[in-house]
Design a protein around this motif. Structure first.
Motif, PDB file in Angstrom:
ATOM      1  N   MET A 176     -19.760  -4.623   3.696  1.00  0.00           N
ATOM      2  CA  MET A 176     -18.661  -4.924   4.616  1.00  0.00           C
ATOM      3  C   MET A 176     -17.956  -3.626   5.013  1.00  0.00           C
ATOM      4  O   MET A 176     -17.690  -2.779   4.178  1.00  0.00           O
ATOM      5  CB  MET A 176     -17.663  -5.860   3.914  1.00  0.00           C
ATOM      6  CG  MET A 176     -16.601  -6.390   4.825  1.00  0.00           C
ATOM      7  SD  MET A 176     -15.721  -7.810   4.131  1.00  0.00           S
ATOM      8  CE  MET A 176     -14.786  -7.073   2.803  1.00  0.00           C
ATOM      9  N   HIS A 177     -17.691  -3.479   6.281  1.00  0.00           N
ATOM     10  CA  HIS A 177     -17.024  -2.282   6.794  1.00  0.00           C
ATOM     11  C   HIS A 177     -15.512  -2.518   6.788  1.00  0.00           C
ATOM     12  O   HIS A 177     -15.020  -3.412   7.451  1.00  0.00           O
ATOM     13  CB  HIS A 177     -17.530  -2.028   8.221  1.00  0.00           C
ATOM     14  CG  HIS A 177     -17.039  -0.742   8.812  1.00  0.00           C
ATOM     15  ND1 HIS A 177     -17.612  -0.172   9.910  1.00  0.00           N
ATOM     16  CD2 HIS A 177     -16.021   0.079   8.473  1.00  0.00           C
ATOM     17  CE1 HIS A 177     -16.977   0.952  10.219  1.00  0.00           C
ATOM     18  NE2 HIS A 177     -15.999   1.118   9.352  1.00  0.00           N
ATOM     19  N   LEU A 178     -14.802  -1.716   6.008  1.00  0.00           N
ATOM     20  CA  LEU A 178     -13.344  -1.857   5.924  1.00  0.00           C
ATOM     21  C   LEU A 178     -12.666  -0.739   6.687  1.00  0.00           C
ATOM     22  O   LEU A 178     -13.176   0.377   6.737  1.00  0.00           O
ATOM     23  CB  LEU A 178     -12.878  -1.752   4.466  1.00  0.00           C
ATOM     24  CG  LEU A 178     -12.967  -2.942   3.531  1.00  0.00           C
ATOM     25  CD1 LEU A 178     -12.260  -2.581   2.233  1.00  0.00           C
ATOM     26  CD2 LEU A 178     -12.373  -4.191   4.128  1.00  0.00           C
ATOM     27  N   ARG A 179     -11.518  -1.041   7.250  1.00  0.00           N
ATOM     28  CA  ARG A 179     -10.696   0.024   7.823  1.00  0.00           C
ATOM     29  C   ARG A 179      -9.251  -0.130   7.359  1.00  0.00           C
ATOM     30  O   ARG A 179      -8.693  -1.225   7.382  1.00  0.00           O
ATOM     31  CB  ARG A 179     -10.749  -0.008   9.349  1.00  0.00           C
ATOM     32  CG  ARG A 179      -9.824   1.059   9.960  1.00  0.00           C
ATOM     33  CD  ARG A 179     -10.069   1.252  11.429  1.00  0.00           C
ATOM     34  NE  ARG A 179     -11.397   1.790  11.676  1.00  0.00           N
ATOM     35  CZ  ARG A 179     -12.041   1.649  12.833  1.00  0.00           C
ATOM     36  NH1 ARG A 179     -11.502   0.970  13.825  1.00  0.00           N
ATOM     37  NH2 ARG A 179     -13.243   2.175  12.993  1.00  0.00           N
ATOM     38  N   VAL A 180      -8.717   0.983   6.894  1.00  0.00           N
ATOM     39  CA  VAL A 180      -7.303   1.050   6.539  1.00  0.00           C
ATOM     40  C   VAL A 180      -6.621   1.766   7.684  1.00  0.00           C
ATOM     41  O   VAL A 180      -7.068   2.850   8.074  1.00  0.00           O
ATOM     42  CB  VAL A 180      -7.115   1.859   5.231  1.00  0.00           C
ATOM     43  CG1 VAL A 180      -5.648   2.049   4.907  1.00  0.00           C
ATOM     44  CG2 VAL A 180      -7.851   1.184   4.080  1.00  0.00           C
ATOM     45  N   GLU A 181      -5.589   1.148   8.266  1.00  0.00           N
ATOM     46  CA  GLU A 181      -4.985   1.764   9.439  1.00  0.00           C
ATOM     47  C   GLU A 181      -3.469   1.875   9.314  1.00  0.00           C
ATOM     48  O   GLU A 181      -2.770   0.876   9.151  1.00  0.00           O
ATOM     49  CB  GLU A 181      -5.350   0.953  10.688  1.00  0.00           C
ATOM     50  CG  GLU A 181      -5.314   1.813  11.948  1.00  0.00           C
ATOM     51  CD  GLU A 181      -6.068   1.141  13.078  1.00  0.00           C
ATOM     52  OE1 GLU A 181      -7.301   1.338  13.161  1.00  0.00           O
ATOM     53  OE2 GLU A 181      -5.432   0.422  13.858  1.00  0.00           O
ATOM     54  N   GLY A 182      -2.993   3.092   9.334  1.00  0.00           N
ATOM     55  CA  GLY A 182      -1.552   3.360   9.358  1.00  0.00           C
ATOM     56  C   GLY A 182      -0.791   2.755   8.195  1.00  0.00           C
ATOM     57  O   GLY A 182       0.352   2.322   8.344  1.00  0.00           O
ATOM     58  N   LEU A 183      -1.407   2.752   7.032  1.00  0.00           N
ATOM     59  CA  LEU A 183      -0.782   2.086   5.893  1.00  0.00           C
ATOM     60  C   LEU A 183       0.341   2.938   5.291  1.00  0.00           C
ATOM     61  O   LEU A 183       0.151   4.095   4.938  1.00  0.00           O
ATOM     62  CB  LEU A 183      -1.853   1.780   4.855  1.00  0.00           C
ATOM     63  CG  LEU A 183      -1.509   0.692   3.865  1.00  0.00           C
ATOM     64  CD1 LEU A 183      -2.727  -0.159   3.581  1.00  0.00           C
ATOM     65  CD2 LEU A 183      -1.037   1.331   2.591  1.00  0.00           C
ATOM     66  N   THR A 184       1.516   2.352   5.237  1.00  0.00           N
ATOM     67  CA  THR A 184       2.709   3.035   4.735  1.00  0.00           C
ATOM     68  C   THR A 184       3.420   2.113   3.769  1.00  0.00           C
ATOM     69  O   THR A 184       3.490   0.902   3.998  1.00  0.00           O
ATOM     70  CB  THR A 184       3.643   3.384   5.931  1.00  0.00           C
ATOM     71  OG1 THR A 184       2.960   4.337   6.760  1.00  0.00           O
ATOM     72  CG2 THR A 184       4.961   3.978   5.470  1.00  0.00           C
ATOM     73  N   HIS A 185       3.914   2.692   2.659  1.00  0.00           N
ATOM     74  CA  HIS A 185       4.599   1.836   1.698  1.00  0.00           C
ATOM     75  C   HIS A 185       5.633   2.603   0.881  1.00  0.00           C
ATOM     76  O   HIS A 185       5.410   3.739   0.500  1.00  0.00           O
ATOM     77  CB  HIS A 185       3.593   1.179   0.745  1.00  0.00           C
ATOM     78  CG  HIS A 185       4.194   0.074  -0.048  1.00  0.00           C
ATOM     79  ND1 HIS A 185       4.557  -1.123   0.513  1.00  0.00           N
ATOM     80  CD2 HIS A 185       4.556   0.001  -1.350  1.00  0.00           C
ATOM     81  CE1 HIS A 185       5.079  -1.909  -0.412  1.00  0.00           C
ATOM     82  NE2 HIS A 185       5.099  -1.245  -1.567  1.00  0.00           N
ATOM     83  N   SER A 186       6.753   1.952   0.618  1.00  0.00           N
ATOM     84  CA  SER A 186       7.787   2.523  -0.255  1.00  0.00           C
ATOM     85  C   SER A 186       8.145   1.521  -1.336  1.00  0.00           C
ATOM     86  O   SER A 186       8.076   0.306  -1.124  1.00  0.00           O
ATOM     87  CB  SER A 186       9.059   2.823   0.540  1.00  0.00           C
ATOM     88  OG  SER A 186       8.776   3.690   1.604  1.00  0.00           O
ATOM     89  N   TYR A 187       8.515   2.042  -2.493  1.00  0.00           N
ATOM     90  CA  TYR A 187       9.156   1.226  -3.526  1.00  0.00           C
ATOM     91  C   TYR A 187      10.623   1.643  -3.524  1.00  0.00           C
ATOM     92  O   TYR A 187      10.948   2.732  -4.007  1.00  0.00           O
ATOM     93  CB  TYR A 187       8.542   1.486  -4.899  1.00  0.00           C
ATOM     94  CG  TYR A 187       7.131   0.973  -5.031  1.00  0.00           C
ATOM     95  CD1 TYR A 187       6.868  -0.399  -5.020  1.00  0.00           C
ATOM     96  CD2 TYR A 187       6.060   1.846  -5.162  1.00  0.00           C
ATOM     97  CE1 TYR A 187       5.576  -0.879  -5.133  1.00  0.00           C
ATOM     98  CE2 TYR A 187       4.766   1.377  -5.282  1.00  0.00           C
ATOM     99  CZ  TYR A 187       4.531   0.015  -5.270  1.00  0.00           C
ATOM    100  OH  TYR A 187       3.245  -0.455  -5.384  1.00  0.00           O
ATOM    101  N   GLY A 188      11.481   0.859  -2.930  1.00  0.00           N
ATOM    102  CA  GLY A 188      12.883   1.251  -2.801  1.00  0.00           C
ATOM    103  C   GLY A 188      12.967   2.535  -1.997  1.00  0.00           C
ATOM    104  O   GLY A 188      12.466   2.616  -0.878  1.00  0.00           O
ATOM    105  N   GLU A 189      13.584   3.554  -2.565  1.00  0.00           N
ATOM    106  CA  GLU A 189      13.768   4.846  -1.893  1.00  0.00           C
ATOM    107  C   GLU A 189      12.502   5.699  -1.907  1.00  0.00           C
ATOM    108  O   GLU A 189      12.397   6.684  -1.194  1.00  0.00           O
ATOM    109  CB  GLU A 189      14.875   5.648  -2.592  1.00  0.00           C
ATOM    110  CG  GLU A 189      16.234   5.001  -2.583  1.00  0.00           C
ATOM    111  CD  GLU A 189      16.898   5.144  -1.218  1.00  0.00           C
ATOM    112  OE1 GLU A 189      17.445   6.208  -0.928  1.00  0.00           O
ATOM    113  OE2 GLU A 189      16.832   4.163  -0.432  1.00  0.00           O
TER     114      GLU A 189
END
Ligand code: ADP
Ligand code: MG
Length: 255
Positions: free
Chosen positions: A1-14
Motif C-alpha cells: 500500500m502506498h502511503l503519503r503523509v502530508e503537512g503533518l503538524t502536532h503539538s502537546y500543549g505548548e
C-alpha cells in the motif's frame, strides 16, 4: 500500500513536536526514519498508525491495501510486547483472534510465519525460554501473520546486543527478499538505516521537520558496509545529523 503523509503538524500543549512533515512511503519499500531522541519519531509513527490524531495534516492511503491483508497497519515495538504465559505459537495466534478465518487457515498462517522467522522448532516454547533476538522474531512473526500492508517498526532492534542486531538485520533482509513488504522503520542507528532503508528520512531535532531524504538504489541483499554507495549515503546522513547537533549547540550558547 502506498502511503503519503502530508503537512503533518502536532503539538502537546505548548510543545510543538512535529512541524509540517511530508513523506511518501511507496509500496514494497522500507522507509527509515532517523532523528535525535525526542524529535517526534514515535509520535509520527503513532499518527501514521491512526492511534493519535494530528493537529493538522493527513495520512493518506493512495491505493487499497491488498485484499489478503487482515490488518493493514501493524506495529512492531522495541520491547517485543509478548504475553509471557503464552507459547510462541500462542503469541502469534493472538494476532489472528477476532479475524474471520477458519481454524485450518489459522494453522496454515502460523506454520508459514514461524517457518519464515526460523521458529518452527520453538512453537511450544514460552518467551522466558527464548533469547532477545528470538523474542523479537516472534514479534515479527506475529506482525507478518496479519499480512500487513504497512509494518510500523519503532526501534525494533534497540533492545538487542550488537551481534543479535546484525543477525536480525540479516533476517529482515531475507524476509524482504522472499516477500517484499512496505515498512516504516524508526531507528537512531545509521548503520541500520543504510542496511535496511530504500529511502532514509532524517528528522531535525524537535520540532521534527524533514531535513533530508536519501535514496539508496542498491538492493537490500547486495548491500555491504564496504559498498561505496552505502558509505556515501552514510556520510551524507552523518553530516546532516552533525549539522543538526552543531546548530543545537549554537542555539544553546545564544540563549
Ligand atoms: N502523549 C504525550 N503527551 C505529551 N508529550 C508527549 C506525548 N508523547 C510524546 N510527547 C513528547 O513529545 C516529544 C517527542 O516524543 P517521541 O515521539 O516519543 O520522540 P522520539 O520517538 O523521536 O524519541 C517528546 O518531548 C515527548 O516527551
Ligand atoms: Mg521513540
Amino acid at each position: 500500500m502506498h502511503l503519503r503523509v502530508e503537512g503533518l503538524t502536532h503539538s502537546y500543549g505548548e510543545l510543538t513536536v512535529l512541524d509540517d512533515i511530508t513523506l511518501d512511503i511507496p509500496a514494497g519499500q522500507i522507509l527509515c526514519l532517523v532523528g535525535p531522541s525526542g524529535c517526534g519519531k514515535s509520535t509520527l509513527l503513532r499518527m501514521i498508525g491512526g492511534l493519535e490524531k494530528p493537529d493538522a495534516g493527513a495520512v493518506m492511503a493512495l491505493d487499497k491495501p491488498p485484499a489478503t491483508s487482515l490488518n493493514p497497519l501493524t506495529y512492531i515495538f522495541q520491547d517485543f510486547a509478548l504475553l509471557p504465559w503464552r507459547t510462541v505459537e500462542g503469541n502469534v495466534a493472538l494476532a489472528l483472534e477476532h479475524h474471520d478465518i477458519t481454524a485450518a487457515e489459522r494453522t496454515e498462517i502460523i506454520t508459514d510465519v514461524l517457518a519464515r522467522t526460523r521458529l518452527s522448532d520453538f512453537a511450544n516454547a514460552v518467551p522466558r525460554q527464548l533469547s532477545g533476538g528470538m523474542k523479537q522474531r516472534v514479534a515479527i512473526a506475529r506482525a507478518l501473520a496479519v499480512r500487513p500492508a504497512v509494518m510500523l517498526m519503532d526501534e525494533p532492534l534497540s533492545a538487542l546486543d550488537a551481534q543479535t542486531r546484525e543477525l536480525l538485520m540479516d533476517d529482515l533482509v531475507g524476509l524482504f527478499e522472499r516477500t517484499p513488504f512496505t515498512a516504516i522503520y524508526v531507528t537512531h542507528n545509521l548503520d541500520e538505516a543504510v542496511r535496511l532503508g530504500h529511502r532514509i528520512a532524517i528528522l531535525s531535532r524537535r520540532p521534527g521537520r524533514v531535513r533530508e531524504v536519501v535514496e539508496i538504489d542498491t538492493p537490500l541483499s547486495q548491500r555491504s558496509m564496504t559498498d561505496p554507495a552505502l558509505a556515501e549515503a552514510r556520510d551524507k546522513l552523518w553530516n546532516a545529523m552533525r549539522r543538526e547537533a552543531m546548530e543545537a549547540d549554537l542555539e544553546l550558547s545564544d540563549a
